[in-house]
Design an enzyme around this catalytic site. Sequence first.
Site, short mmCIF file in Angstrom:
data_model
loop_
_atom_site.label_atom_id
_atom_site.label_comp_id
_atom_site.label_asym_id
_atom_site.label_seq_id
_atom_site.Cartn_x
_atom_site.Cartn_y
_atom_site.Cartn_z
CG ASP A 1 -0.13 -0.03 2.53
OD1 ASP A 1 1.12 -0.08 2.48
OD2 ASP A 1 -0.75 -0.01 3.62
CB THR B 1 7.10 -1.45 -0.29
OG1 THR B 1 6.99 -0.92 1.02
CG2 THR B 1 7.52 -2.90 -0.20
CB CYS C 1 9.78 3.45 -17.76
SG CYS C 1 11.29 2.55 -18.08
CB CYS D 1 -6.82 3.46 1.67
SG CYS D 1 -5.66 2.86 2.88
CB CYS E 1 14.61 4.04 -17.26
SG CYS E 1 14.11 3.34 -15.68
ZN LIG Z 1 12.68 1.72 -16.45
#
Ligand SMILES: [Zn+2]
Length: 346
Positions: A134, A138, A178, A192, A248
């Site tokens: 959530d 992470t 990306c 939430c 990226c």
């Molecule tokens: Zn990427």
Amino acid sequence: MSEKERVANPPDRYLRQRILPEIGDSGQEKLRGSTILIAGCGAIGGLQAELLTRAGVGKIRIVDRDFVDISNLHRQVLFNEQDAANRLAKVEAAAMKLRSINSDVVIEPHAVDITPRNIESLISGVDFVLDGTDNFETRYLINDACIKHGKRWVYGGVIATTGMVMLIEPRKGPCLRCLVPDPPPPGSIPTCDTSGVLNTAVGVVSSFQATAAIRALCGDSPDRRGLLHIDPWSLNFDFFKIERDSNCPCCVRDRFEFLESKRTSWTTALCGRNSVQVSPPADLCIDMDALHDRLGLAGSVEKTGLLLRFISEAGEMVIFPDGRAIVMGTTDESRARGLYARYIGT
Ligand SMILES: [Zn+2]
């Protein structure tokens, strides 16, 4: 059919799945030979775990840092009122339910927080990773670890009546960075806690994620890559094609900044829970029996499965075997850290 014949030829629980041309006998065997990681076993992670246990994935590693709370029950399908009353670790309650659904599946529960220190061992040996978390902290960590080790994963998130899903196939298509190069700053996006969550949106997002896992484990891949945005309340489904970013930092330049940041925050306010998680700076393995006896001198302490529930005049906390504690009834991180130092140590 006689009893002898029935024992010799047990009914095939996967028959309706095997006859799907998309899966077939070979797909079913591939599912049985697969190992997956479900990161977070709450709303979307819990439903993913149920669907993939029923589908017959061979081994499912579930990771979650929290225990069951009554406010989880409207959307977290693996848990019931008794689990919340007992303050069971989510992975412990989930493992019991999943094993009772399909005893052929190996369920491997881990009641830990996902950190830069443990993510690489958690994804080791798995064929696919599902995001049931959530928080963006992470997710960027999962993205770094999965790109570094060439593991496919599927991002999913739900807020209010809407949700998003994106399959990430390292080096073949776009990664999370990306799509969004840096995590949104804390407090800049709805949670939430502030916006609520529709349980059917959780169902839609986790079903798309579990489908991505089944398809990938069967050796298949969708022909288009991008972000699915859904809003079941207003009947809107949109698919946005996303290209890989040629610059990226993660999937092109191999800079794994979230993974390399070994420092993790000492305290984390938990979304919607009026609680603060306090983590030790290194993973510990606490002697829960000794701690139980020690805390008994300072208040009321109860062992609830893997965890300890401790109530003193200063408040209530739930303690995990890896040394973390969730201090309840406060969002004040310094107060939570103070209570941790007072009762558990520094
Ligand atoms: Zn990427």
